[in-house]
Design a protein around this motif. Structure first.
Motif, PDB file in Angstrom:
ATOM      1  N   LEU A   9      36.416  52.248  50.779  1.00  0.00           N
ATOM      2  CA  LEU A   9      37.406  51.363  50.161  1.00  0.00           C
ATOM      3  C   LEU A   9      37.239  49.926  50.653  1.00  0.00           C
ATOM      4  O   LEU A   9      37.149  49.663  51.845  1.00  0.00           O
ATOM      5  N   ARG A  10      37.221  48.985  49.694  1.00  0.00           N
ATOM      6  CA  ARG A  10      37.211  47.562  49.989  1.00  0.00           C
ATOM      7  C   ARG A  10      38.464  46.938  49.358  1.00  0.00           C
ATOM      8  O   ARG A  10      38.843  47.328  48.251  1.00  0.00           O
ATOM      9  N   LEU A  11      39.062  45.975  50.025  1.00  0.00           N
ATOM     10  CA  LEU A  11      40.319  45.400  49.538  1.00  0.00           C
ATOM     11  C   LEU A  11      40.258  43.872  49.481  1.00  0.00           C
ATOM     12  O   LEU A  11      39.702  43.226  50.367  1.00  0.00           O
ATOM     13  N   LYS A  12      40.851  43.349  48.412  1.00  0.00           N
ATOM     14  CA  LYS A  12      41.133  41.922  48.372  1.00  0.00           C
ATOM     15  C   LYS A  12      42.595  41.766  48.762  1.00  0.00           C
ATOM     16  O   LYS A  12      43.478  42.383  48.159  1.00  0.00           O
ATOM     17  N   VAL A  13      42.857  40.973  49.789  1.00  0.00           N
ATOM     18  CA  VAL A  13      44.214  40.731  50.269  1.00  0.00           C
ATOM     19  C   VAL A  13      44.677  39.399  49.693  1.00  0.00           C
ATOM     20  O   VAL A  13      44.133  38.354  50.021  1.00  0.00           O
ATOM     21  N   GLU A  14      45.680  39.462  48.806  1.00  0.00           N
ATOM     22  CA  GLU A  14      46.159  38.261  48.125  1.00  0.00           C
ATOM     23  C   GLU A  14      47.506  37.810  48.687  1.00  0.00           C
ATOM     24  O   GLU A  14      48.424  38.617  48.827  1.00  0.00           O
ATOM     25  N   GLY A  15      47.626  36.523  48.974  1.00  0.00           N
ATOM     26  CA  GLY A  15      48.907  35.955  49.378  1.00  0.00           C
ATOM     27  C   GLY A  15      49.562  35.243  48.208  1.00  0.00           C
ATOM     28  O   GLY A  15      48.892  34.551  47.435  1.00  0.00           O
ATOM     29  N   HIS A  16      50.882  35.445  48.040  1.00  0.00           N
ATOM     30  CA  HIS A  16      51.642  34.822  46.947  1.00  0.00           C
ATOM     31  C   HIS A  16      52.951  34.275  47.497  1.00  0.00           C
ATOM     32  O   HIS A  16      53.533  34.842  48.430  1.00  0.00           O
ATOM     33  N   THR A  17      53.448  33.192  46.911  1.00  0.00           N
ATOM     34  CA  THR A  17      54.718  32.585  47.315  1.00  0.00           C
ATOM     35  C   THR A  17      55.617  32.388  46.102  1.00  0.00           C
ATOM     36  O   THR A  17      55.190  32.596  44.958  1.00  0.00           O
ATOM     37  N   ASP A  18      56.855  31.947  46.348  1.00  0.00           N
ATOM     38  CA  ASP A  18      57.708  31.501  45.247  1.00  0.00           C
ATOM     39  C   ASP A  18      57.374  30.033  44.959  1.00  0.00           C
ATOM     40  O   ASP A  18      56.381  29.510  45.458  1.00  0.00           O
ATOM     41  N   ASN A  19      58.182  29.373  44.146  1.00  0.00           N
ATOM     42  CA  ASN A  19      57.864  27.992  43.749  1.00  0.00           C
ATOM     43  C   ASN A  19      58.637  26.937  44.528  1.00  0.00           C
ATOM     44  O   ASN A  19      58.707  25.790  44.122  1.00  0.00           O
ATOM     45  N   GLN A  20      59.244  27.327  45.669  1.00  0.00           N
ATOM     46  CA  GLN A  20      59.972  26.365  46.489  1.00  0.00           C
ATOM     47  C   GLN A  20      58.976  25.550  47.315  1.00  0.00           C
ATOM     48  O   GLN A  20      58.129  26.103  47.999  1.00  0.00           O
ATOM     49  N   GLY A  21      59.069  24.225  47.262  1.00  0.00           N
ATOM     50  CA  GLY A  21      58.122  23.368  47.966  1.00  0.00           C
ATOM     51  C   GLY A  21      56.974  22.972  47.049  1.00  0.00           C
ATOM     52  O   GLY A  21      56.936  23.332  45.871  1.00  0.00           O
ATOM     53  N   SER A  22      56.006  22.244  47.596  1.00  0.00           N
ATOM     54  CA  SER A  22      54.897  21.751  46.780  1.00  0.00           C
ATOM     55  C   SER A  22      53.868  22.852  46.541  1.00  0.00           C
ATOM     56  O   SER A  22      53.672  23.742  47.379  1.00  0.00           O
ATOM     57  N   ALA A  23      53.177  22.777  45.400  1.00  0.00           N
ATOM     58  CA  ALA A  23      52.164  23.767  45.045  1.00  0.00           C
ATOM     59  C   ALA A  23      51.019  23.772  46.058  1.00  0.00           C
ATOM     60  O   ALA A  23      50.506  24.832  46.430  1.00  0.00           O
ATOM     61  N   LEU A  47      36.903  43.358  53.603  1.00  0.00           N
ATOM     62  CA  LEU A  47      38.147  42.641  53.287  1.00  0.00           C
ATOM     63  C   LEU A  47      37.852  41.229  52.789  1.00  0.00           C
ATOM     64  O   LEU A  47      36.910  40.582  53.237  1.00  0.00           O
ATOM     65  N   GLN A  48      38.680  40.775  51.869  1.00  0.00           N
ATOM     66  CA  GLN A  48      38.590  39.403  51.364  1.00  0.00           C
ATOM     67  C   GLN A  48      39.996  38.822  51.277  1.00  0.00           C
ATOM     68  O   GLN A  48      40.889  39.438  50.694  1.00  0.00           O
ATOM     69  N   ALA A  49      40.210  37.655  51.862  1.00  0.00           N
ATOM     70  CA  ALA A  49      41.523  37.001  51.835  1.00  0.00           C
ATOM     71  C   ALA A  49      41.541  35.895  50.787  1.00  0.00           C
ATOM     72  O   ALA A  49      40.641  35.060  50.750  1.00  0.00           O
ATOM     73  N   VAL A  50      42.568  35.910  49.936  1.00  0.00           N
ATOM     74  CA  VAL A  50      42.713  34.902  48.879  1.00  0.00           C
ATOM     75  C   VAL A  50      44.175  34.474  48.823  1.00  0.00           C
ATOM     76  O   VAL A  50      45.084  35.308  48.963  1.00  0.00           O
ATOM     77  N   GLY A  51      44.422  33.195  48.610  1.00  0.00           N
ATOM     78  CA  GLY A  51      45.790  32.704  48.449  1.00  0.00           C
ATOM     79  C   GLY A  51      45.989  32.083  47.080  1.00  0.00           C
ATOM     80  O   GLY A  51      45.229  31.196  46.680  1.00  0.00           O
ATOM     81  N   TYR A  52      47.007  32.547  46.369  1.00  0.00           N
ATOM     82  CA  TYR A  52      47.304  32.027  45.035  1.00  0.00           C
ATOM     83  C   TYR A  52      48.556  31.152  45.010  1.00  0.00           C
ATOM     84  O   TYR A  52      48.910  30.614  43.969  1.00  0.00           O
ATOM     85  N   ARG A  66      55.033  37.754  48.264  1.00  0.00           N
ATOM     86  CA  ARG A  66      54.458  39.074  48.512  1.00  0.00           C
ATOM     87  C   ARG A  66      53.001  38.962  48.964  1.00  0.00           C
ATOM     88  O   ARG A  66      52.376  37.911  48.835  1.00  0.00           O
ATOM     89  N   VAL A  67      52.481  40.091  49.482  1.00  0.00           N
ATOM     90  CA  VAL A  67      51.061  40.249  49.761  1.00  0.00           C
ATOM     91  C   VAL A  67      50.586  41.400  48.879  1.00  0.00           C
ATOM     92  O   VAL A  67      51.164  42.488  48.903  1.00  0.00           O
ATOM     93  N   MET A  68      49.554  41.142  48.107  1.00  0.00           N
ATOM     94  CA  MET A  68      48.988  42.173  47.222  1.00  0.00           C
ATOM     95  C   MET A  68      47.719  42.740  47.840  1.00  0.00           C
ATOM     96  O   MET A  68      46.877  41.996  48.360  1.00  0.00           O
ATOM     97  N   LEU A  69      47.588  44.064  47.766  1.00  0.00           N
ATOM     98  CA  LEU A  69      46.311  44.726  48.107  1.00  0.00           C
ATOM     99  C   LEU A  69      45.661  45.119  46.785  1.00  0.00           C
ATOM    100  O   LEU A  69      46.245  45.891  46.002  1.00  0.00           O
ATOM    101  N   VAL A  70      44.502  44.582  46.515  1.00  0.00           N
ATOM    102  CA  VAL A  70      43.804  44.839  45.249  1.00  0.00           C
ATOM    103  C   VAL A  70      42.492  45.548  45.564  1.00  0.00           C
ATOM    104  O   VAL A  70      41.706  45.088  46.411  1.00  0.00           O
ATOM    105  N   LYS A  71      42.261  46.653  44.861  1.00  0.00           N
ATOM    106  CA  LYS A  71      41.035  47.433  45.075  1.00  0.00           C
ATOM    107  C   LYS A  71      39.836  46.617  44.606  1.00  0.00           C
ATOM    108  O   LYS A  71      39.768  46.176  43.457  1.00  0.00           O
ATOM    109  N   ALA A  72      38.912  46.363  45.497  1.00  0.00           N
ATOM    110  CA  ALA A  72      37.713  45.570  45.179  1.00  0.00           C
ATOM    111  C   ALA A  72      36.531  46.488  44.907  1.00  0.00           C
ATOM    112  O   ALA A  72      36.431  47.594  45.454  1.00  0.00           O
ATOM    113  N   ILE A  73      35.659  46.022  44.041  1.00  0.00           N
ATOM    114  CA  ILE A  73      34.481  46.835  43.677  1.00  0.00           C
ATOM    115  C   ILE A  73      33.370  46.616  44.700  1.00  0.00           C
ATOM    116  O   ILE A  73      33.097  45.493  45.099  1.00  0.00           O
TER     117      ILE A  73
END
Length: 348
Positions: free
Chosen positions: A274-288, A316-321, A341-348
């Motif tokens: 198993l390989r995972l992409k770890v994605e970071g996500h925020t709300d829209n408070q503050g600057s993009a 593992l791969q870390a990405v911030g959106y 949230r933090v998303m765990l996405v199955k990577a190929i």
């Protein structure tokens, strides 16, 4: 003649001594200037964090008398009577943290938090009238003003040189300079608990900021996401959302979320392919821009925590959106909390 020669020799010797003395003075002066310059450079490099002399002693909460006044229901203070429903927040009190100025200390307090911002001018109330109303109500409950600094003060800025956007998030205020010019923190001590109130006028005297924090210990309300449940979610949807707790505006994973990270490690150990992409996500408070950087840092923090538990970094791969991929409405707190949230996405 001999006497004349002797005088000439003495003059030459004195002249040589004087030159040596002057050279020594110049060398010492140069050394002193270099040392001063080095100290100045070092001091300049340290301006982003308070120096040792800037540290302040914690405020003695015991110095505030215990109140025996019978308290009304939480959040203790009401809106102005004629304020329209549209200006009353739909947010519910929740367990959270806030940084309050207590004495000269910026103190983190946890508990049941409720923050309200409303335009008192819509009920024909002046800034002074709103301020005095709430000051009197808080004092009638036994509240004592405890802050010795306001966020707009020069001394506060010297002690806490973080940028305004970060401070506003931590302190839950609408403006460090605007709303921070008449910022007040009150403490009501009861035999059972501490209750904190924040009061400020913002928006050039048109709005009131009102904070209630009932200090209390954290109570676990969410069950641990087990590795088996994660595996099932990844198998069905290819991704799962996790709601890890981080320090405010920080990538530091809180203690209560570290067991979840351990379950992610267990998931990866159970399935070595198993390989995972770890994605970071925020709300829209503050600057993009700030939110994207924060989300990247949080994703990287999860990856680092996993590699520290023996998981290979190449899996593992870390990405911030940042705020770019919301899954709910950012217009209300319920939606914003789902987007953080933090998303765990199955990577190929």
């Amino acid at each position: 003649m001999k006497k004349f020669c002797l005088i000439v020799c003495l003059i030459a010797a004195l002249s040589a001594c004087q030159k040596k003395t002057d050279s020594a003075k110049m060398a010492a002066s140069s050394s002193s200037s270099a040392s001063t310059a080095a100290v100045a450079v070092e001091a300049g490099a340290a301006t982003s964090t308070p120096s040792a002399e800037n540290k302040v002693a914690p405020f003695d909460i015991q110095s505030v008398p215990v109140s025996t006044v019978k308290l009304p229901a939480y959040p203790y203070l009401d809106y102005p009577e004629k304020l329209e429903d549209g200006y009353r927040t739909d947010r519910k009190p929740r367990f959270d943290e806030v940084y309050l100025v207590v004495g000269k200390e910026l103190r983190k307090v946890e508990g049941q938090l409720f923050v309200r911002n409303f335009p008192h001018t819509t009920v024909n109330m002046s800034a002074l009238e709103s301020q005095r109303n709430y000051e009197n109500l808080i004092k009638s409950l036994g509240g004592v003003k405890v802050n010795q600094l306001m966020p707009a003060d020069a001394e506060f800025k010297r002690l806490y040189p973080e940028n305004n956007e970060i401070l506003e998030k931590k302190m839950r205020v609408l403006g460090v300079n605007n709303g921070g010019a008449n910022y007040q923190i009150f403490l009501v001590r009861t035999p059972q608990k501490n209750i904190w109130f924040g009061l400020s006028i913002y928006d050039d005297g048109r709005g009131t900021w009102l904070l209630t924090m009932e200090e209390k210990a954290f109570e676990q309300t969410v069950a641990l996401t087990k590795a088996e449940a994660m595996a099932e979610g990844l198998q069905k949807a290819g991704e799962i959302a996790l709601y890890l707790a981080f320090d405010t505006d920080s990538a530091v994973i809180k203690e209560e979320s570290k067991p979840v990270v351990a379950e992610i490690a267990k998931l990866l150990n159970t399935d070595p392919s198993l390989r995972l992409k770890v994605e970071g996500h925020t709300d829209n408070q503050g600057s993009a821009t700030h939110n994207k950087k924060l989300s990247e840092s949080r994703a990287q923090a999860v990856v680092q925590a996993l590699t520290a538990q023996g998981i290979e970094a190449k899996r593992l791969q870390a990405v911030g959106y940042g705020q770019d991929k919301p899954i709910d409405d950012n217009a209300n707190e319920a939606g914003r909390s789902k987007n953080r949230r933090v998303m765990l996405v199955k990577a190929i």
